[in-house]
Design a protein around this motif. Sequence first.
Motif, PDB file in Angstrom:
ATOM      1  N   HIS A 181       1.096   0.330  10.015  1.00  0.00           N
ATOM      2  CA  HIS A 181       1.171   0.279   8.974  1.00  0.00           C
ATOM      3  C   HIS A 181       1.430  -0.933   8.044  1.00  0.00           C
ATOM      4  O   HIS A 181       1.670  -0.703   6.918  1.00  0.00           O
ATOM      5  CB  HIS A 181       2.613   1.341   8.382  1.00  0.00           C
ATOM      6  CG  HIS A 181       2.462   2.847   9.142  1.00  0.00           C
ATOM      7  ND1 HIS A 181       1.795   3.597   8.574  1.00  0.00           N
ATOM      8  CD2 HIS A 181       3.175   3.147  10.279  1.00  0.00           C
ATOM      9  CE1 HIS A 181       1.969   4.764   9.643  1.00  0.00           C
ATOM     10  NE2 HIS A 181       2.835   4.483  10.481  1.00  0.00           N
ATOM     11  N   THR A 186       0.845  -1.146  -0.068  1.00  0.00           N
ATOM     12  CA  THR A 186      -0.175   0.024   0.136  1.00  0.00           C
ATOM     13  C   THR A 186       1.030   1.234  -0.034  1.00  0.00           C
ATOM     14  O   THR A 186       2.164   1.427   0.308  1.00  0.00           O
ATOM     15  CB  THR A 186      -0.761   0.065   1.359  1.00  0.00           C
ATOM     16  OG1 THR A 186      -0.006   0.023   2.461  1.00  0.00           O
ATOM     17  CG2 THR A 186      -1.816  -1.141   1.434  1.00  0.00           C
ATOM     18  N   ASP A 187       0.484   2.395  -0.651  1.00  0.00           N
ATOM     19  CA  ASP A 187       1.150   3.590  -0.197  1.00  0.00           C
ATOM     20  C   ASP A 187       1.411   3.808   1.166  1.00  0.00           C
ATOM     21  O   ASP A 187       2.804   4.145   1.233  1.00  0.00           O
ATOM     22  CB  ASP A 187       0.073   4.937  -0.476  1.00  0.00           C
ATOM     23  CG  ASP A 187       0.040   5.183  -1.977  1.00  0.00           C
ATOM     24  OD1 ASP A 187       1.132   4.928  -2.964  1.00  0.00           O
ATOM     25  OD2 ASP A 187      -0.875   5.481  -2.702  1.00  0.00           O
ATOM     26  N   ASP A 188       0.820   3.598   2.060  1.00  0.00           N
ATOM     27  CA  ASP A 188       1.075   3.736   3.642  1.00  0.00           C
ATOM     28  C   ASP A 188       2.269   2.941   3.908  1.00  0.00           C
ATOM     29  O   ASP A 188       3.389   3.363   4.471  1.00  0.00           O
ATOM     30  CB  ASP A 188       0.005   3.429   4.355  1.00  0.00           C
ATOM     31  CG  ASP A 188       0.223   3.557   5.847  1.00  0.00           C
ATOM     32  OD1 ASP A 188       0.525   4.835   6.347  1.00  0.00           O
ATOM     33  OD2 ASP A 188       0.085   2.922   6.597  1.00  0.00           O
ATOM     34  N   ALA A 228      -5.820 -10.481   3.443  1.00  0.00           N
ATOM     35  CA  ALA A 228      -6.505  -9.881   2.024  1.00  0.00           C
ATOM     36  C   ALA A 228      -7.390 -10.980   1.670  1.00  0.00           C
ATOM     37  O   ALA A 228      -8.152 -10.791   0.751  1.00  0.00           O
ATOM     38  CB  ALA A 228      -5.220  -9.625   1.123  1.00  0.00           C
ATOM     39  N   LYS A 259       4.485  -0.452  -6.825  1.00  0.00           N
ATOM     40  CA  LYS A 259       3.403   0.405  -6.408  1.00  0.00           C
ATOM     41  C   LYS A 259       2.046  -0.290  -5.627  1.00  0.00           C
ATOM     42  O   LYS A 259       2.087  -1.507  -5.741  1.00  0.00           O
ATOM     43  CB  LYS A 259       3.192   0.815  -7.842  1.00  0.00           C
ATOM     44  CG  LYS A 259       2.358  -0.409  -8.787  1.00  0.00           C
ATOM     45  CD  LYS A 259       2.370   0.169 -10.292  1.00  0.00           C
ATOM     46  CE  LYS A 259       1.752  -0.870 -11.072  1.00  0.00           C
ATOM     47  NZ  LYS A 259       2.723  -2.053 -11.157  1.00  0.00           N
ATOM     48  N   PRO A 260       1.402   0.485  -5.240  1.00  0.00           N
ATOM     49  CA  PRO A 260       0.328  -0.085  -4.460  1.00  0.00           C
ATOM     50  C   PRO A 260      -0.489  -0.985  -5.332  1.00  0.00           C
ATOM     51  O   PRO A 260      -0.793  -1.195  -6.404  1.00  0.00           O
ATOM     52  CB  PRO A 260      -0.824   1.212  -4.087  1.00  0.00           C
ATOM     53  CG  PRO A 260       0.271   2.383  -4.126  1.00  0.00           C
ATOM     54  CD  PRO A 260       1.477   1.906  -5.209  1.00  0.00           C
ATOM     55  N   GLY A 261      -0.741  -2.200  -4.549  1.00  0.00           N
ATOM     56  CA  GLY A 261      -1.348  -3.301  -5.330  1.00  0.00           C
ATOM     57  C   GLY A 261      -0.691  -4.310  -5.502  1.00  0.00           C
ATOM     58  O   GLY A 261      -1.001  -5.536  -5.924  1.00  0.00           O
ATOM     59  N   HIS A 278      -4.883  -9.313   9.338  1.00  0.00           N
ATOM     60  CA  HIS A 278      -4.589  -8.477   8.161  1.00  0.00           C
ATOM     61  C   HIS A 278      -4.814  -9.203   6.936  1.00  0.00           C
ATOM     62  O   HIS A 278      -4.241  -8.761   5.841  1.00  0.00           O
ATOM     63  CB  HIS A 278      -2.964  -7.899   8.307  1.00  0.00           C
ATOM     64  CG  HIS A 278      -2.844  -6.944   9.401  1.00  0.00           C
ATOM     65  ND1 HIS A 278      -2.898  -7.279  10.518  1.00  0.00           N
ATOM     66  CD2 HIS A 278      -3.003  -5.511   9.163  1.00  0.00           C
ATOM     67  CE1 HIS A 278      -2.579  -6.127  11.258  1.00  0.00           C
ATOM     68  NE2 HIS A 278      -2.682  -5.278  10.600  1.00  0.00           N
ATOM     69  N   ARG A 292       1.946  -7.161  -5.054  1.00  0.00           N
ATOM     70  CA  ARG A 292       2.310  -8.547  -4.346  1.00  0.00           C
ATOM     71  C   ARG A 292       3.820  -8.694  -4.082  1.00  0.00           C
ATOM     72  O   ARG A 292       4.356  -8.572  -5.159  1.00  0.00           O
ATOM     73  CB  ARG A 292       1.648  -9.677  -4.611  1.00  0.00           C
ATOM     74  CG  ARG A 292      -0.005  -9.771  -4.668  1.00  0.00           C
ATOM     75  CD  ARG A 292      -0.498 -11.042  -5.085  1.00  0.00           C
ATOM     76  NE  ARG A 292      -1.814 -10.963  -4.759  1.00  0.00           N
ATOM     77  CZ  ARG A 292      -2.424 -12.399  -4.700  1.00  0.00           C
ATOM     78  NH1 ARG A 292      -1.915 -13.431  -4.712  1.00  0.00           N
ATOM     79  NH2 ARG A 292      -3.771 -12.209  -4.356  1.00  0.00           N
ATOM     80  N   SER A 336       9.923   1.470  -3.454  1.00  0.00           N
ATOM     81  CA  SER A 336       8.751   2.120  -4.524  1.00  0.00           C
ATOM     82  C   SER A 336       9.920   2.792  -5.715  1.00  0.00           C
ATOM     83  O   SER A 336       9.314   2.996  -6.893  1.00  0.00           O
ATOM     84  CB  SER A 336       7.875   3.182  -3.972  1.00  0.00           C
ATOM     85  OG  SER A 336       8.848   4.175  -3.141  1.00  0.00           O
ATOM     86  N   PRO A 378       0.762  -3.888   5.502  1.00  0.00           N
ATOM     87  CA  PRO A 378      -0.076  -3.933   4.573  1.00  0.00           C
ATOM     88  C   PRO A 378      -0.984  -5.242   4.642  1.00  0.00           C
ATOM     89  O   PRO A 378      -0.495  -6.100   5.541  1.00  0.00           O
ATOM     90  CB  PRO A 378       0.873  -4.240   3.389  1.00  0.00           C
ATOM     91  CG  PRO A 378       2.186  -4.829   4.114  1.00  0.00           C
ATOM     92  CD  PRO A 378       2.121  -3.976   5.457  1.00  0.00           C
TER      93      PRO A 378
END
Length: 118
Positions: free
Chosen positions: A85, A40-42, A112, A65-67, A110, A69, A55, A87
């Motif tokens: 923080h 994630t961005d965070d 997904a 980038k976010p998304g 957490h 894996r 990044s 993910p």
Amino acid sequence: MLGDPLALCGCDPMTGFTRTGSCESGPLDTGSHTVCAVVTDDFLAFTKARGNDLSSPRPHFPGLKPGDRWCLCVSRWEEARRAGHAPPVVLAATNAAALKVAALDDLLAHAADRPVTH
């Protein structure tokens, strides 16, 4: 981790300590890259602030980038979790070796992908 064979974490970009797409680990993997995370961005900002910029592209590494894996070091994931923080985790692709550092309840919290309960 859930009793099934380890699923692939990600192939675009190719992840894993051995760059097979899997969060497999072995004696050479001193960082224990065993947590399959959906970055994630965070999280990317958190890990960059801790000195691990995931990044920015570098030779042989496209940058995340976010998304995406990515097989994270379990200790970095745990550090991020404690700081708020962490993910999301793909349980089916997270190596059971991660349980040496991270608690199952924390990984489940957490998730997904939700495990099937009988």
